[in-house]
Design a protein around this motif. Structure first.
Motif, PDB file in Angstrom:
ATOM      1  N   VAL A  31      60.037 -64.895  13.406  1.00  0.00           N
ATOM      2  CA  VAL A  31      60.176 -65.432  12.053  1.00  0.00           C
ATOM      3  C   VAL A  31      60.538 -64.306  11.090  1.00  0.00           C
ATOM      4  CG1 VAL A  31      59.005 -66.678  10.200  1.00  0.00           C
ATOM      5  CG2 VAL A  31      58.394 -67.138  12.581  1.00  0.00           C
ATOM      6  N   GLY A  32      61.513 -64.541  10.232  1.00  0.00           N
ATOM      7  CA  GLY A  32      61.863 -63.517   9.255  1.00  0.00           C
ATOM      8  C   GLY A  32      62.894 -64.012   8.269  1.00  0.00           C
ATOM      9  N   SER A  33      62.972 -63.342   7.132  1.00  0.00           N
ATOM     10  CA  SER A  33      63.966 -63.694   6.115  1.00  0.00           C
ATOM     11  C   SER A  33      65.318 -63.106   6.494  1.00  0.00           C
ATOM     12  CB  SER A  33      63.516 -63.169   4.751  1.00  0.00           C
ATOM     13  OG  SER A  33      63.342 -61.766   4.799  1.00  0.00           O
ATOM     14  N   HIS A 163      61.696 -68.759   4.294  1.00  0.00           N
ATOM     15  CA  HIS A 163      61.903 -68.679   2.844  1.00  0.00           C
ATOM     16  C   HIS A 163      60.545 -68.808   2.166  1.00  0.00           C
ATOM     17  CE1 HIS A 163      65.805 -69.835   4.487  1.00  0.00           C
ATOM     18  NE2 HIS A 163      66.326 -69.215   3.445  1.00  0.00           N
ATOM     19  N   ALA A 164      59.815 -67.705   2.132  1.00  0.00           N
ATOM     20  CA  ALA A 164      58.470 -67.707   1.556  1.00  0.00           C
ATOM     21  C   ALA A 164      58.544 -67.632   0.034  1.00  0.00           C
ATOM     22  CB  ALA A 164      57.673 -66.529   2.102  1.00  0.00           C
ATOM     23  N   ALA A 165      57.660 -68.387  -0.597  1.00  0.00           N
ATOM     24  CA  ALA A 165      57.546 -68.335  -2.052  1.00  0.00           C
ATOM     25  C   ALA A 165      56.772 -67.079  -2.458  1.00  0.00           C
ATOM     26  CB  ALA A 165      56.833 -69.590  -2.556  1.00  0.00           C
ATOM     27  N   PRO A 166      56.912 -66.622  -3.701  1.00  0.00           N
ATOM     28  CA  PRO A 166      56.171 -65.442  -4.153  1.00  0.00           C
ATOM     29  C   PRO A 166      54.668 -65.592  -3.926  1.00  0.00           C
ATOM     30  CG  PRO A 166      57.824 -66.047  -5.770  1.00  0.00           C
ATOM     31  CD  PRO A 166      57.814 -67.154  -4.748  1.00  0.00           C
ATOM     32  N   GLY A 167      54.083 -64.593  -3.314  1.00  0.00           N
ATOM     33  CA  GLY A 167      52.642 -64.621  -3.045  1.00  0.00           C
ATOM     34  C   GLY A 167      52.281 -65.177  -1.694  1.00  0.00           C
ATOM     35  N   GLU A 168      53.246 -65.847  -1.012  1.00  0.00           N
ATOM     36  CA  GLU A 168      52.969 -66.388   0.323  1.00  0.00           C
ATOM     37  C   GLU A 168      53.118 -65.309   1.385  1.00  0.00           C
ATOM     38  OE1 GLU A 168      54.258 -71.103   0.175  1.00  0.00           O
ATOM     39  OE2 GLU A 168      55.644 -69.617   0.959  1.00  0.00           O
ATOM     40  N   THR A 169      52.186 -65.286   2.317  1.00  0.00           N
ATOM     41  CA  THR A 169      52.313 -64.372   3.446  1.00  0.00           C
ATOM     42  C   THR A 169      53.299 -64.928   4.458  1.00  0.00           C
ATOM     43  OG1 THR A 169      50.008 -63.707   3.145  1.00  0.00           O
ATOM     44  CG2 THR A 169      51.038 -63.153   5.243  1.00  0.00           C
ATOM     45  N   ILE A 170      53.192 -66.218   4.726  1.00  0.00           N
ATOM     46  CA  ILE A 170      54.083 -66.918   5.643  1.00  0.00           C
ATOM     47  C   ILE A 170      54.618 -68.147   4.922  1.00  0.00           C
ATOM     48  CG2 ILE A 170      54.258 -68.167   7.817  1.00  0.00           C
ATOM     49  CD1 ILE A 170      53.876 -65.245   8.252  1.00  0.00           C
ATOM     50  N   LEU A 175      55.516 -73.196   9.263  1.00  0.00           N
ATOM     51  CA  LEU A 175      54.143 -73.334   9.767  1.00  0.00           C
ATOM     52  C   LEU A 175      54.066 -74.184  11.036  1.00  0.00           C
ATOM     53  CD1 LEU A 175      52.040 -73.730   6.481  1.00  0.00           C
ATOM     54  CD2 LEU A 175      52.339 -71.698   7.924  1.00  0.00           C
ATOM     55  N   ILE A 176      54.830 -75.281  11.097  1.00  0.00           N
ATOM     56  CA  ILE A 176      54.781 -76.146  12.280  1.00  0.00           C
ATOM     57  C   ILE A 176      55.295 -75.425  13.525  1.00  0.00           C
ATOM     58  CG2 ILE A 176      55.771 -78.216  13.358  1.00  0.00           C
ATOM     59  CD1 ILE A 176      55.424 -79.664  10.746  1.00  0.00           C
ATOM     60  N   PRO A 177      56.483 -74.800  13.493  1.00  0.00           N
ATOM     61  CA  PRO A 177      56.911 -74.073  14.707  1.00  0.00           C
ATOM     62  C   PRO A 177      55.987 -72.920  15.082  1.00  0.00           C
ATOM     63  CG  PRO A 177      58.501 -73.811  12.907  1.00  0.00           C
ATOM     64  CD  PRO A 177      57.559 -74.858  12.498  1.00  0.00           C
ATOM     65  N   ILE A 178      55.378 -72.251  14.095  1.00  0.00           N
ATOM     66  CA  ILE A 178      54.419 -71.189  14.412  1.00  0.00           C
ATOM     67  C   ILE A 178      53.225 -71.779  15.145  1.00  0.00           C
ATOM     68  CG2 ILE A 178      52.709 -69.616  13.395  1.00  0.00           C
ATOM     69  CD1 ILE A 178      54.737 -68.871  11.295  1.00  0.00           C
ATOM     70  N   TYR A 179      52.745 -72.902  14.656  1.00  0.00           N
ATOM     71  CA  TYR A 179      51.586 -73.548  15.271  1.00  0.00           C
ATOM     72  C   TYR A 179      51.904 -74.005  16.688  1.00  0.00           C
ATOM     73  CZ  TYR A 179      47.920 -76.980  16.140  1.00  0.00           C
ATOM     74  OH  TYR A 179      46.890 -77.687  16.702  1.00  0.00           O
ATOM     75  N   MET A 180      53.114 -74.519  16.920  1.00  0.00           N
ATOM     76  CA  MET A 180      53.470 -75.077  18.215  1.00  0.00           C
ATOM     77  C   MET A 180      53.834 -74.003  19.241  1.00  0.00           C
ATOM     78  SD  MET A 180      52.953 -78.176  17.547  1.00  0.00           S
ATOM     79  CE  MET A 180      53.337 -78.690  19.196  1.00  0.00           C
ATOM     80  N   ALA A 184      53.981 -65.633  18.058  1.00  0.00           N
ATOM     81  CA  ALA A 184      54.794 -65.557  16.842  1.00  0.00           C
ATOM     82  C   ALA A 184      54.831 -64.122  16.336  1.00  0.00           C
ATOM     83  CB  ALA A 184      54.252 -66.494  15.763  1.00  0.00           C
ATOM     84  N   VAL A 185      56.039 -63.655  16.042  1.00  0.00           N
ATOM     85  CA  VAL A 185      56.258 -62.306  15.517  1.00  0.00           C
ATOM     86  C   VAL A 185      56.901 -62.440  14.148  1.00  0.00           C
ATOM     87  CG1 VAL A 185      57.481 -60.128  15.850  1.00  0.00           C
ATOM     88  CG2 VAL A 185      56.503 -61.322  17.821  1.00  0.00           C
ATOM     89  N   HIS A 186      56.333 -61.764  13.158  1.00  0.00           N
ATOM     90  CA  HIS A 186      56.811 -61.866  11.783  1.00  0.00           C
ATOM     91  C   HIS A 186      57.573 -60.596  11.403  1.00  0.00           C
ATOM     92  CE1 HIS A 186      55.898 -62.553   7.248  1.00  0.00           C
ATOM     93  NE2 HIS A 186      56.996 -63.175   7.630  1.00  0.00           N
ATOM     94  N   LEU A 187      58.827 -60.763  10.976  1.00  0.00           N
ATOM     95  CA  LEU A 187      59.656 -59.639  10.551  1.00  0.00           C
ATOM     96  C   LEU A 187      59.780 -59.649   9.031  1.00  0.00           C
ATOM     97  CD1 LEU A 187      62.599 -60.004  13.124  1.00  0.00           C
ATOM     98  CD2 LEU A 187      60.415 -58.812  13.426  1.00  0.00           C
TER      99      LEU A 187
END
Length: 358
Positions: A31-33, A163-170, A175-180, A184-187
């Motif tokens: 996951v990444g922008s 596409h995270a909003a300001p202040g969001e970590t993820i 969220l659904i694909p991360i959960y499923m 999960a690796v965050h870039l």
């Protein structure tokens, strides 16, 4: 460490902190922008498998195969020689993707059962599907089916635009694909100058002891992504705390721990991969299992005292015979009980017998 066989990702540095690679038949979400290099991760992942005798399936939701091959060559990955031999593409758009999930991919999985060669799968990116399906329940169902189907081919790597909003970590949209997913690796990308302005964090990795730091990474032509990591525990430190564990296991046994708990402690010893001593963790675990040192030692001493002072198993007076009551040269006259010349005790009443036994 885990004894399960791991499949290297081929992403330099990453395997150090995920126990040597990914588990087979799992889904890993990247996951990444924009600008974080998700497609580079995907190409490098596939290239490693192809170079080591595996097949590869690249499902593209945006770019055609020709463009993907050109971009891979610019990074130093020559995927052309594998094209339509070991490397296959599915290029799907819009509603075609639903047909791909419902019909084409299940047929591919069925046909692949006749082959023993492992197949790495990449979906790059999953974002168009997430945006195309607005209903969250429907989105969850189709992603679940997609992941389940592809995992039957081998390990799957999926990229997703965030596409995270300001202040969001993820971002909420992922969220659904991360959960499923199984991992999960965050870039993240912070254009603040310097070589290491991109960083990687492992959000989750099921059944895997993974690193929990934020790791910077760079792109190197000819190599791909290089993640700056150190192993969770070095080879020389693998058995560094064996003495601590051995002492804890002996202590647990002395405090009356059952066989199952002792087996768990041995398992923890074999899989401990932290760079710090397990002493505090073991103390907390002991307390949670009712083996708190201070309390248990008192209880243990009390139990020993009770065992030492408890009378032997009592006899049933009705089972005694005359022979049981014979004594050799014992003077009982001072206790009010006399013995005759045959060594038998003369008893006038049952109460005298009970007193004698006491």
């Amino acid at each position: 460490m885990s004894s399960e066989k791991r499949i290297p990702t081929g992403i330099a540095g990453l395997d150090r902190v995920i126990e040597g690679g990914v588990r087979d038949n799992t889904t890993i979400l990247v996951v990444g922008s924009s600008g974080t290099g998700k497609s580079t991760f995907a190409m490098q992942y596939l290239n490693y498998g192809l170079e080591h005798g595996e097949n590869a399936l690249y499902i593209s939701m945006e770019e055609p195969p020709e463009q993907i091959l050109r971009e891979a060559k610019m990074l130093g990955f020559n995927l052309d020689k594998y094209y339509e031999k070991e490397l296959f593409f599915f290029h799907s758009k819009g509603k075609d993707f639903v047909k791909l999930v419902d019909e084409q991919l299940p047929a591919l999985v069925e046909a692949n059962k006749n082959y023993s060669v492992k197949t790495r799968v990449v979906i790059d990116p999953l974002t168009p599907l997430i945006w195309a399906v607005q209903d969250k329940q429907e989105q969850r169902e189709i992603i679940t089916k997609l992941f389940y189907t592809l995992k039957q081919l081998g390990p799957v790597l999926i990229t997703t635009e965030e596409h995270a909003a300001p202040g969001e970590t993820i971002g909420e949209d992922v969220l659904i694909p991360i959960y499923m997913s199984d991992g999960a690796v965050h870039l993240t990308y912070r254009p603040i100058g310097g070589a290491f302005n991109r960083s990687l964090e492992i959000i989750k990795m099921r059944a895997t002891r993974h690193g929990e730091e934020v790791y910077p990474y760079i792109f190197v032509r000819g190599v791909g992504v290089v993640v700056r990591t150190t192993p969770l525990v070095s080879a020389e430190d693998m058995r560094k705390y064996d003495d601590v564990f051995d002492k804890a296991i002996r202590t647990a046994a002395d405090l009356g721990a059952n066989e199952r708990m002792l087996e768990r402690l041995v398992y923890v010893k074999e899989n401990w991969s932290y760079p710090f001593s397990p002493k505090e963790t073991l103390q907390i675990f002991f307390e949670s299992q009712g083996l708190n040192d201070a309390v248990t030692k008192e209880q243990l001493e009390k139990r020993k005292e009770e065992e030492a002072s408890s009378p032997q198993e009592s006899l049933d007076i009705r089972e005694l015979t005359v022979e049981d009551l014979q004594v050799d040269e014992v003077d009982l006259t001072q206790d009010g009980i006399s013995g005759n010349e045959d060594g038998l005790i003369e008893i006038d009443s049952l109460s005298e017998l009970e007193e004698l036994i006491k």
